[in-house]
Design a protein around this motif. Structure first.
Motif, mmCIF file in Angstrom:
data_model
loop_
_atom_site.group_PDB
_atom_site.id
_atom_site.type_symbol
_atom_site.label_atom_id
_atom_site.label_comp_id
_atom_site.label_asym_id
_atom_site.label_seq_id
_atom_site.Cartn_x
_atom_site.Cartn_y
_atom_site.Cartn_z
ATOM 1 N N UNK A 191 10.972 -17.189 -8.963
ATOM 2 C CA UNK A 191 11.625 -15.889 -8.838
ATOM 3 C C UNK A 191 11.127 -15.148 -7.606
ATOM 4 N N UNK A 192 11.988 -14.299 -7.043
ATOM 5 C CA UNK A 192 11.566 -13.430 -5.960
ATOM 6 C C UNK A 192 10.696 -12.303 -6.471
ATOM 7 N N UNK A 193 10.079 -11.574 -5.552
ATOM 8 C CA UNK A 193 9.169 -10.495 -5.938
ATOM 9 C C UNK A 193 9.903 -9.424 -6.740
ATOM 10 N N UNK A 194 11.122 -9.081 -6.326
ATOM 11 C CA UNK A 194 11.902 -8.085 -7.047
ATOM 12 C C UNK A 194 12.215 -8.527 -8.460
ATOM 13 N N UNK A 195 12.563 -9.793 -8.621
ATOM 14 C CA UNK A 195 12.845 -10.331 -9.963
ATOM 15 C C UNK A 195 11.579 -10.345 -10.818
ATOM 16 N N UNK A 196 10.439 -10.678 -10.213
ATOM 17 C CA UNK A 196 9.179 -10.670 -10.958
ATOM 18 C C UNK A 196 8.844 -9.248 -11.436
ATOM 19 N N UNK A 197 9.173 -8.260 -10.628
ATOM 20 C CA UNK A 197 8.941 -6.878 -11.022
ATOM 21 C C UNK A 197 9.759 -6.539 -12.272
ATOM 22 N N UNK B 295 4.013 3.220 -16.746
ATOM 23 C CA UNK B 295 3.343 3.623 -15.505
ATOM 24 C C UNK B 295 3.633 2.575 -14.446
ATOM 25 N N UNK B 296 4.220 2.987 -13.338
ATOM 26 C CA UNK B 296 4.560 2.088 -12.238
ATOM 27 C C UNK B 296 3.743 2.470 -11.011
ATOM 28 N N UNK B 297 2.890 1.553 -10.555
ATOM 29 C CA UNK B 297 1.996 1.808 -9.423
ATOM 30 C C UNK B 297 2.520 1.078 -8.191
ATOM 31 N N UNK B 298 3.072 1.829 -7.235
ATOM 32 C CA UNK B 298 3.635 1.273 -5.998
ATOM 33 C C UNK B 298 4.555 0.087 -6.295
ATOM 34 N N UNK B 299 5.589 0.270 -7.115
ATOM 35 C CA UNK B 299 6.399 -0.877 -7.544
ATOM 36 C C UNK B 299 7.324 -1.433 -6.481
ATOM 37 N N UNK B 300 7.603 -0.670 -5.418
ATOM 38 C CA UNK B 300 8.613 -1.126 -4.444
ATOM 39 C C UNK B 300 8.023 -1.506 -3.096
ATOM 40 N N UNK B 301 6.697 -1.616 -2.993
ATOM 41 C CA UNK B 301 6.077 -1.830 -1.679
ATOM 42 C C UNK B 301 6.480 -3.154 -1.034
ATOM 43 N N UNK B 302 6.854 -4.154 -1.857
ATOM 44 C CA UNK B 302 7.208 -5.467 -1.303
ATOM 45 C C UNK B 302 8.668 -5.830 -1.581
ATOM 46 N N UNK B 303 9.503 -4.848 -1.928
ATOM 47 C CA UNK B 303 10.883 -5.132 -2.302
ATOM 48 C C UNK B 303 11.849 -4.829 -1.161
ATOM 49 N N UNK B 304 12.991 -5.507 -1.198
ATOM 50 C CA UNK B 304 14.059 -5.220 -0.246
ATOM 51 C C UNK B 304 14.762 -3.931 -0.665
ATOM 52 N N UNK B 305 15.587 -3.410 0.235
ATOM 53 C CA UNK B 305 16.311 -2.168 -0.055
ATOM 54 C C UNK B 305 17.187 -2.324 -1.307
ATOM 55 N N UNK B 306 17.856 -3.477 -1.438
ATOM 56 C CA UNK B 306 18.721 -3.704 -2.586
ATOM 57 C C UNK B 306 17.901 -3.800 -3.877
ATOM 58 N N UNK B 307 16.755 -4.494 -3.816
ATOM 59 C CA UNK B 307 15.889 -4.619 -4.987
ATOM 60 C C UNK B 307 15.316 -3.267 -5.405
ATOM 61 N N UNK B 308 15.006 -2.426 -4.417
ATOM 62 C CA UNK B 308 14.497 -1.082 -4.715
ATOM 63 C C UNK B 308 15.529 -0.291 -5.503
ATOM 64 N N UNK B 309 16.791 -0.360 -5.062
ATOM 65 C CA UNK B 309 17.839 0.395 -5.746
ATOM 66 C C UNK B 309 18.043 -0.097 -7.172
ATOM 67 N N UNK B 310 17.964 -1.422 -7.366
ATOM 68 C CA UNK B 310 18.086 -1.985 -8.714
ATOM 69 C C UNK B 310 16.968 -1.454 -9.609
ATOM 70 N N UNK B 311 15.738 -1.454 -9.085
ATOM 71 C CA UNK B 311 14.598 -0.979 -9.870
ATOM 72 C C UNK B 311 14.743 0.497 -10.212
ATOM 73 N N UNK B 312 15.143 1.315 -9.243
ATOM 74 C CA UNK B 312 15.301 2.744 -9.491
ATOM 75 C C UNK B 312 16.380 2.996 -10.545
ATOM 76 N N UNK B 313 17.470 2.233 -10.471
ATOM 77 C CA UNK B 313 18.545 2.393 -11.461
ATOM 78 C C UNK B 313 18.046 2.070 -12.871
ATOM 79 N N UNK B 314 17.222 1.038 -12.971
ATOM 80 C CA UNK B 314 16.686 0.652 -14.282
ATOM 81 C C UNK B 314 15.766 1.733 -14.828
ATOM 82 N N UNK B 315 14.931 2.307 -13.969
ATOM 83 C CA UNK B 315 14.036 3.374 -14.424
ATOM 84 C C UNK B 315 14.849 4.589 -14.886
#
Length: 506
Positions: free
Chosen positions: A144-150, A166-186
């Motif tokens: 899995x990619x880093x975003x998928x592992x997150x 609690x999410x500690x720097x969750x997007x530091x290694x993610x792509x722009x698209x992966x960041x948006x997916x994570x934010x939507x889930x939160x």
């Protein structure tokens, strides 16, 4: 604020008599998100370790209440039983196990004699659907990619009936698209009544996600305010304790003649059919900050690795410095030619974690301190490293302190010091401010301007478009291994860079 789910009152935590937290109080209700902002070393991580049970009850002063009950956790297992789950920046997944095995590790269904595989599979499938991750429960995490592992980490937290994530720097290694997916889930989790504490240096994410923003500075709780009332500049001012005229200081400096020419650069990864760098040519001028932009995978880092002689694969390029042809097949060749590089991944390629700060700084020029008897002149070495520690304002108790104990921003300044000790003519900075706070960023930007004023030339690779525009004199944009555009900073916008970075064809 409605009835708090969480309340931390007057938390004090000290290490060897030094206060890391000085009476910090926060509270949070169900379905709300609290972002905690502060410079590296401000106390954010210490506060979260207190909350999550890493620092057990009795090792700190103050009180924690969760769902109205006092929390006296002896460890993480106790807080997870309450529904408090932390996802660290360094993901805690076992790469060789499947998604299912990671989610249920230590919480398997069934008995010791016979696990309930069907229920675990069904539960994993439902959890993956909930976090919008379309993979099989039997997929190995290493695939899995880093975003998928997150997202697997979030699914793992949901399996523990999380009430506070609690999410500690969750997007530091993610792509722009992966960041948006994570934010939507939160956002979805908030709608389901799950509270979230979010730690990030990316203030656009903080404002997008948060109900409240709390700022900690040097262990003190500065303020907690509604995110709707704040701007990024407001948060920055609270974090650093001063008004910043601009996050990206721009200073006038002279740009001279061309010092570096790179022609027809190619790079091919072993086993790949498509070049990572495909016939790229560019020039760098004396006293110039040249920005390199493009999406992740565009070939930016690979191009810099070719110039520095550290690309892990076949590569070729015609390189001229001040009219002289260079043959660079190793980092030693690059340093000898006057080229130094701060790598993208500082933890893997920039530092030796258990080695002292001073020796990390002097490592590239250690031969210079060898006496005629074959010993190292430690007095001269120490004096030079102490001078650079002072010049770059590296916060360390001692040059002998292992560099792993420093904050990310101070590690980065130490790596830059190591490069400067080689007296380079050209300094390559690959993602120089990734994962560091705004105060350290500002210091690095000021240093970059001071260096080019002295006649050094800088190439800066960055994924942060405001940084590229705010710092660079000129910007090159790459797409799928090719150079797609060149812009002067005057009038340059993020939209212009993105249009160039994603377009097909020449």
């Amino acid at each position: 604020m409605t009835q708090p789910l969480l309340e931390m009152r007057d938390i004090v935590k000290s290490f060897s008599g030094v206060r890391a937290l000085n009476g910090v109080s926060i509270k949070l209700a169900r379905g709300e998100a609290l972002s905690i902002c502060g410079e590296n070393g401000s106390g954010k991580s210490t506060l979260m370790k207190v909350l999550s049970g890493v620092w057990p009850y009795g090792s700190y002063e103050g009180d924690i209440f969760f769902e109205g009950q006092a929390v006296k956790a002896a460890g993480i297992r106790d807080t997870e039983a309450l529904g408090i789950v932390i996802i660290h920046q360094e993901l805690a997944l076992v790469k060789e196990l499947s998604v299912l095995e990671n989610i249920f590790l230590g919480n398997e269904l069934g008995s010791f004699a016979k696990l309930n595989d069907e229920d675990m599979y069904r539960r994993t499938r439902d959890l993956l659907k909930r976090v919008k991750l379309e993979v099989s429960p039997n997929t190995l995490v290493r695939d899995l990619g880093v975003g998928q592992q997150q997202l697997v980490e979030i699914a793992k937290a949901l399996n523990k009936n999380v009430k506070l994530l609690i999410l500690d720097e969750p997007t530091s290694s993610l792509t722009r698209n992966e960041i948006q997916i994570l934010l939507n889930i939160v956002h979805d989790l908030k709608d389901q009544g799950i509270a979230c504490i979010y730690i990030s240096h990316k203030l656009d994410e903080v404002l997008d996600l948060s109900t409240w923003v709390a700022v900690i500075r040097d262990g003190d709780h500065i303020d907690t305010r509604s995110a709707a009332e704040l701007t990024q500049n407001d948060i920055i001012s609270m974090m650093v304790g001063r008004e910043l005229e601009a996050l990206f200081p721009r200073e006038v400096h002279d740009i001279g003649e061309t010092v570096l020419r790179v022609k027809n650069a190619h790079a091919m990864q072993a086993g790949a059919s498509i070049p990572q760098v495909n016939d790229v040519s560019f020039e760098l001028k004396k006293g110039e900050i040249l920005g390199i932009s493009g999406l992740i995978g565009s070939g930016r880092t690979e191009l810099m690795q070719c110039i520095y002689g550290c690309y892990d694969g076949r590569y070729s390029a015609t390189i001229e410095m001040q009219g002289q042809s260079l043959t660079i097949r190793s980092q030693r060749d690059a340093l000898a030619a006057g080229i130094a590089m701060v790598p993208e991944d500082r933890k893997r390629h920039g530092i030796i974690p258990i080695m002292g700060v001073g020796r990390n700084i002097s490592l590239s020029v250690l031969d210079d301190y060898v006496t005629y008897l074959g010993a190292i002149d430690e007095n001269r070495e120490t004096q030079d490293t102490v001078d650079y520690i002072a010049r770059l304002k590296v916060k360390t108790a001692s040059p002998e302190l292992p560099i792993k104990n420093l904050s990310g921003g101070n590690q980065q300044k130490a790596i830059i010091a190591k490069c400067l000790l080689t007296n380079p003519k050209i300094l390559i900075l690959d993602e120089p401010t990734r994962g560091i706070d705004v105060g350290a960023k500002y210091e690095i930007y000021k240093l970059m301007h001071a260096l080019v004023k002295e006649g050094m030339s800088i190439i800066m690779v960055s994924s942060e478009l405001p940084e590229v525009i705010g710092i660079s004199d000129r910007v090159l944009v790459m797409h799928e291994g090719r150079l797609k555009g060149e812009f002067d900073h005057q009038g340059l916008t993020q939209e212009m860079i993105m249009n160039c970075a994603i377009k097909e064809g020449v």
